[in-house]
Design a protein around this motif. Structure first.
Motif, PDB file in Angstrom:
ATOM      1  N   ALA A 258      -0.846  43.396 -40.902  1.00 25.76           N
ATOM      2  CA  ALA A 258      -0.942  44.669 -40.180  1.00 25.76           C
ATOM      3  C   ALA A 258      -2.229  44.759 -39.365  1.00 25.76           C
ATOM      4  CB  ALA A 258      -0.863  45.824 -41.170  1.00 25.76           C
ATOM      5  N   LEU A 259      -3.333  44.271 -39.932  1.00 23.58           N
ATOM      6  CA  LEU A 259      -4.623  44.496 -39.297  1.00 23.58           C
ATOM      7  C   LEU A 259      -4.982  43.429 -38.266  1.00 23.58           C
ATOM      8  CD1 LEU A 259      -6.613  45.583 -42.466  1.00 23.58           C
ATOM      9  CD2 LEU A 259      -5.861  47.048 -40.597  1.00 23.58           C
ATOM     10  N   GLY A 260      -4.518  42.201 -38.495  1.00 23.53           N
ATOM     11  CA  GLY A 260      -4.835  41.128 -37.552  1.00 23.53           C
ATOM     12  C   GLY A 260      -6.301  40.727 -37.550  1.00 23.53           C
ATOM     13  N   HIS A 261      -6.997  41.000 -38.644  1.00 21.21           N
ATOM     14  CA  HIS A 261      -8.417  40.644 -38.714  1.00 21.21           C
ATOM     15  C   HIS A 261      -8.637  39.174 -39.048  1.00 21.21           C
ATOM     16  CE1 HIS A 261      -9.642  45.053 -39.727  1.00 21.21           C
ATOM     17  NE2 HIS A 261      -9.382  44.872 -38.459  1.00 21.21           N
ATOM     18  N   GLY A 262      -7.591  38.532 -39.511  1.00 24.50           N
ATOM     19  CA  GLY A 262      -7.748  37.138 -39.897  1.00 24.50           C
ATOM     20  C   GLY A 262      -6.402  36.573 -40.308  1.00 24.50           C
ATOM     21  N   ARG A 263      -6.413  35.302 -40.716  1.00 24.14           N
ATOM     22  CA  ARG A 263      -5.167  34.660 -41.112  1.00 24.14           C
ATOM     23  C   ARG A 263      -5.435  33.735 -42.290  1.00 24.14           C
ATOM     24  NH1 ARG A 263      -2.601  32.274 -35.523  1.00 24.14           N
ATOM     25  NH2 ARG A 263      -0.537  32.969 -36.100  1.00 24.14           N
ATOM     26  N   THR A 264      -4.376  33.481 -43.029  1.00 25.10           N
ATOM     27  CA  THR A 264      -4.435  32.491 -44.096  1.00 25.10           C
ATOM     28  C   THR A 264      -3.656  31.264 -43.641  1.00 25.10           C
ATOM     29  OG1 THR A 264      -4.634  34.173 -45.794  1.00 25.10           O
ATOM     30  CG2 THR A 264      -3.784  32.030 -46.491  1.00 25.10           C
ATOM     31  N   PHE A 265      -4.281  30.112 -43.838  1.00 25.63           N
ATOM     32  CA  PHE A 265      -3.662  28.856 -43.418  1.00 25.63           C
ATOM     33  C   PHE A 265      -3.315  28.008 -44.651  1.00 25.63           C
ATOM     34  CE2 PHE A 265      -4.302  28.502 -38.771  1.00 25.63           C
ATOM     35  CZ  PHE A 265      -5.030  29.657 -38.570  1.00 25.63           C
ATOM     36  N   VAL A 266      -2.305  27.177 -44.472  1.00 26.85           N
ATOM     37  CA  VAL A 266      -1.949  26.241 -45.532  1.00 26.85           C
ATOM     38  C   VAL A 266      -1.868  24.833 -44.953  1.00 26.85           C
ATOM     39  CG1 VAL A 266      -0.709  27.779 -47.101  1.00 26.85           C
ATOM     40  CG2 VAL A 266       0.492  26.818 -45.115  1.00 26.85           C
ATOM     41  N   ALA A 267      -2.100  23.866 -45.839  1.00 27.34           N
ATOM     42  CA  ALA A 267      -1.805  22.475 -45.483  1.00 27.34           C
ATOM     43  C   ALA A 267      -0.701  22.000 -46.409  1.00 27.34           C
ATOM     44  CB  ALA A 267      -3.047  21.607 -45.649  1.00 27.34           C
ATOM     45  N   LEU A 268       0.255  21.265 -45.834  1.00 28.23           N
ATOM     46  CA  LEU A 268       1.404  20.791 -46.614  1.00 28.23           C
ATOM     47  C   LEU A 268       1.477  19.267 -46.572  1.00 28.23           C
ATOM     48  CD1 LEU A 268       2.397  23.518 -44.797  1.00 28.23           C
ATOM     49  CD2 LEU A 268       4.322  23.268 -46.339  1.00 28.23           C
ATOM     50  N   LEU A 269       1.759  18.697 -47.736  1.00 24.78           N
ATOM     51  CA  LEU A 269       2.016  17.259 -47.839  1.00 24.78           C
ATOM     52  C   LEU A 269       3.414  17.105 -48.439  1.00 24.78           C
ATOM     53  CD1 LEU A 269      -1.379  15.873 -49.159  1.00 24.78           C
ATOM     54  CD2 LEU A 269      -0.117  14.951 -47.206  1.00 24.78           C
ATOM     55  N   ASP A 270       4.241  16.384 -47.761  1.00 24.55           N
ATOM     56  CA  ASP A 270       5.637  16.229 -48.215  1.00 24.55           C
ATOM     57  C   ASP A 270       6.291  17.585 -48.464  1.00 24.55           C
ATOM     58  OD1 ASP A 270       5.205  13.471 -48.172  1.00 24.55           O
ATOM     59  OD2 ASP A 270       4.370  13.530 -50.210  1.00 24.55           O
ATOM     60  N   GLY A 271       5.987  18.526 -47.616  1.00 27.34           N
ATOM     61  CA  GLY A 271       6.619  19.836 -47.704  1.00 27.34           C
ATOM     62  C   GLY A 271       6.052  20.748 -48.769  1.00 27.34           C
ATOM     63  N   ARG A 272       5.013  20.300 -49.479  1.00 22.00           N
ATOM     64  CA  ARG A 272       4.452  21.114 -50.557  1.00 22.00           C
ATOM     65  C   ARG A 272       3.089  21.660 -50.119  1.00 22.00           C
ATOM     66  NH1 ARG A 272       1.880  18.298 -55.775  1.00 22.00           N
ATOM     67  NH2 ARG A 272       0.771  20.115 -56.572  1.00 22.00           N
ATOM     68  N   ILE A 273       2.863  22.935 -50.419  1.00 24.74           N
ATOM     69  CA  ILE A 273       1.573  23.537 -50.076  1.00 24.74           C
ATOM     70  C   ILE A 273       0.511  22.982 -51.018  1.00 24.74           C
ATOM     71  CG2 ILE A 273       0.266  25.709 -50.118  1.00 24.74           C
ATOM     72  CD1 ILE A 273       2.812  27.077 -49.054  1.00 24.74           C
ATOM     73  N   VAL A 274      -0.498  22.327 -50.441  1.00 21.61           N
ATOM     74  CA  VAL A 274      -1.507  21.674 -51.284  1.00 21.61           C
ATOM     75  C   VAL A 274      -2.925  22.158 -50.977  1.00 21.61           C
ATOM     76  CG1 VAL A 274      -0.108  19.597 -51.577  1.00 21.61           C
ATOM     77  CG2 VAL A 274      -1.778  19.708 -49.704  1.00 21.61           C
ATOM     78  N   ALA A 275      -3.072  22.946 -49.936  1.00 21.67           N
ATOM     79  CA  ALA A 275      -4.425  23.402 -49.607  1.00 21.67           C
ATOM     80  C   ALA A 275      -4.368  24.774 -48.948  1.00 21.67           C
ATOM     81  CB  ALA A 275      -5.132  22.401 -48.687  1.00 21.67           C
ATOM     82  N   HIS A 276      -5.480  25.476 -49.067  1.00 20.11           N
ATOM     83  CA  HIS A 276      -5.584  26.872 -48.615  1.00 20.11           C
ATOM     84  C   HIS A 276      -6.878  27.037 -47.835  1.00 20.11           C
ATOM     85  CE1 HIS A 276      -7.673  30.759 -49.462  1.00 20.11           C
ATOM     86  NE2 HIS A 276      -6.490  31.327 -49.370  1.00 20.11           N
ATOM     87  N   GLY A 277      -6.846  27.858 -46.806  1.00 21.27           N
ATOM     88  CA  GLY A 277      -8.066  28.210 -46.079  1.00 21.27           C
ATOM     89  C   GLY A 277      -7.819  29.483 -45.292  1.00 21.27           C
ATOM     90  N   THR A 278      -8.880  30.234 -45.043  1.00 21.71           N
ATOM     91  CA  THR A 278      -8.706  31.473 -44.280  1.00 21.71           C
ATOM     92  C   THR A 278      -9.603  31.466 -43.041  1.00 21.71           C
ATOM     93  OG1 THR A 278     -10.441  32.672 -45.454  1.00 21.71           O
ATOM     94  CG2 THR A 278      -8.214  32.803 -46.373  1.00 21.71           C
ATOM     95  N   SER A 279      -9.208  32.270 -42.088  1.00 21.78           N
ATOM     96  CA  SER A 279     -10.022  32.534 -40.898  1.00 21.78           C
ATOM     97  C   SER A 279     -10.238  34.033 -40.800  1.00 21.78           C
ATOM     98  CB  SER A 279      -9.278  32.094 -39.630  1.00 21.78           C
ATOM     99  OG  SER A 279      -9.311  30.708 -39.478  1.00 21.78           O
ATOM    100  N   SER A 280     -11.464  34.429 -40.511  1.00 24.90           N
ATOM    101  CA  SER A 280     -11.743  35.837 -40.209  1.00 24.90           C
ATOM    102  C   SER A 280     -12.273  35.892 -38.791  1.00 24.90           C
ATOM    103  CB  SER A 280     -12.806  36.407 -41.159  1.00 24.90           C
ATOM    104  OG  SER A 280     -12.280  36.524 -42.442  1.00 24.90           O
TER     105      SER A 280
END
Lengths: 258, 264
Positions: B164-186
């Motif tokens: 709703a706010l658009g202040h930032g985003r959450t990102f994922v990294a996937l290996l073989d279709g599986r979410i294995v890493a997390h990171g955010t941007s503000s």
């Protein structure tokens, strides 16, 4: 182009400016309270109140706790809840002492016309120029004597603080070599907020105001933030429109007598 | 060249970041106190400290009082390279503040494109709330955070607010279709701050972290603010340096637990 961020800057400038020495800011979901270097420099913006009576009491307590008073409440199109203006009046807020109950929030991202070549604009760089500039503004704005006295008393300290604040620049405009107008630019990450803008009666209509706007545009562009925003009194609106500013919002203002 | 604004963002990220629901920020000449949604040191941060030897005691009390008024009894003090007085860390320790587990972090800035991500790793913003929750599980496990029974509901709300706010985003990294890493941007006016970089332990060393940095760089470029800023501890600093990040300041982190009543 007026982005949503720039729109919010116009409506709630206090939430966007870089905090200068002598200032204190309380920024929360429900309000932005800015207290400046004089006790009367107190403003409340970006109002998203939930329980109006309780929230107003909280803000008033904060103001009093810091030795401030006479807060100016700014209400814009995004203020909440609906009917807040009337509720604030019911809680004792009054028309501002400066007799400016409403302002137009305006912005431009295009270079405004330059002023006439015979007007010279210089940044204020000495205490004497600062003194000249503030006295000029008192005269042009017909500032009440009570507020002039407070301003004069605090002037040396204010000058010291300004010297430590690269984001605030004062300007003097000279017509025929005489100081004719003054203004300030508050340079923020999204652009420059125009402040002041006072011309002595004898110099009106000679381009000093335009030259001061252009000087601040030049500095904003130099800093990589080519946008000007302003909260314009009715007397300034026409000239700003001619300079390319567009209206972004309307503010209503109330002053807390406490 | 690092501008003063960018240096300040790197050293005092909470001073410049957008405020979310329930957040509050108090700023004055001496300090900035950022308060997030919970009573936890990580969510209550005093930074941009410009104190004098004579104002340290009063400022600590003032910060405690502000937090007590809001029902909070712990915070973090971030003493950056620009903080004053020069011996502030020692003075805070003398007041009983303790060094964080990883107290010495580098404020790092990237102003040029990082190397491309390794093949086989997909990094991108989360697509829905389920991916968001999966990413938070990865971060929770990687950071060894205590598991809160209400956390999934909390994350759902977090996702909705982020959308709703658009202040930032959450990102994922996937290996073989599986979410294995997390990171955010503000998002800030001066650049994008990166937080929460975390990879599932058994998937480390396969480029997920690098891919997340690369995806967030692309996002920052698309927003017109091609600058990434982050704080790096001992583990992430060498990786970030290899990606082109430059250290611009150091920050010493102290944790402060205090009582509900002010000293007599």
């Amino acid at each position: 182009m007026i982005t949503p961020e720039l729109r919010d800057f116009v409506e709630n400038p206090d939430a966007h400016t870089v905090l200068a020495p002598g200032f204190q800011r309380f920024l929360a979901e429900r309000y932005c309270l800015l207290m400046g270097p004089t006790p009367q420099f107190t403003s409340v913006q970006r109002l998203r109140l939930r329980d109006v009576e309780a929230d107003v009491a909280e803000i008033r307590a904060l103001v009093a706790e810091h030795g401030h008073s006479e807060a100016i409440w700014w209400l814009g199109p995004s203020s909440e809840p609906a009917g807040l203006y009337e509720q604030l009046v019911a809680l004792g807020a009054e028309q501002p002492e400066d007799r400016v109950p409403a302002l137009a929030g305006m912005a431009t991202t295009e270079p405004p016309d330059p002023g006439p070549p015979e007007v010279e604009v210089r940044p204020v760089t000495t205490f004497e120029e600062f003194e000249q500039s503030t006295e000029l503004s008192y005269e042009a704005f017909e500032t009440p004597e009570r507020l002039r006295e407070i301003g004069r008393r605090l002037r040396p300290e204010r000058w010291r603080q300004l010297q430590e604040t690269p984001t605030v620049v004062g300007y003097l405009a000279f017509v025929g070599g005489e100081p004719a107008a003054q203004a300030a630019g508050v340079f923020a990450p999204l652009g420059c907020l125009l402040a002041g803008g006072a011309t002595l009666p004898w110099a009106r209509g000679r381009g000093a105001y335009r030259a001061l706007v252009r000087a601040r545009w030049a500095e904003a562009a130099r800093r990589g933030t080519p946008a000007l925003v302003v909260n314009a009194a009715p007397s300034s609106e026409p000239i700003l429109r001619r300079l390319g500013f567009e209206e972004v919002c309307r503010h209503r203002r109330l002053q807390d007598p406490a | 060249m690092i501008s003063p604004e960018l240096l300040s963002l790197a050293e005092n990220a909470n001073t410049h970041g957008p405020l979310g629901p329930g957040h509050e920020r108090i700023e004055n000449e001496r300090f900035v106190l950022w308060m997030g949604p919970r009573d936890h040191p990580a969510y209550n941060v005093a930074q941009r400290l410009r104190l004098t030897p004579g104002s340290v005691d009063a400022t600590i009390e003032e910060v405690h009082a502000l937090l007590r008024e809001r029902g909070r009894f712990a915070c973090t003090w971030e003493v950056g390279s620009s903080a004053t007085p020069p011996d502030l860390v020692e003075r805070l320790r003398a007041h009983g503040l303790a060094d964080d587990d990883d107290p010495d972090v580098a404020a790092m800035v990237l102003t040029a494109p990082p190397p491309p991500p390794p093949p086989g790793v997909e990094a991108r913003p989360v697509r829905d709330v389920d991916e968001y929750i999966a990413a938070k599980h990865v971060a929770e496990a990687a950071f060894g955070m205590p598991s809160d029974p209400d956390r999934v509901e909390w994350w759902r709300t977090g996702f909705e607010e982020q959308q709703a706010l658009g202040h930032g985003r959450t990102f994922v990294a996937l290996l073989d279709g599986r979410i294995v890493a997390h990171g955010t941007s503000s998002y800030t006016e001066h650049g994008v701050t990166l937080n929460g970089g975390a990879t599932t332990p058994e998937m480390r060393g396969r480029g997920a972290y690098r891919a997340l940095v690369s995806a967030r760089w692309d996002d920052a470029v698309a927003r017109g603010t091609p600058v990434l800023v982050t704080q790096a501890g001992a583990m992430s600093k060498p990786i970030l340096e290899r990606l082109g990040f430059v250290e611009v300041a150091r920050i010493w982190i102290l944790v402060d637990h205090f009582t509900s009543a002010p000293p007599a």
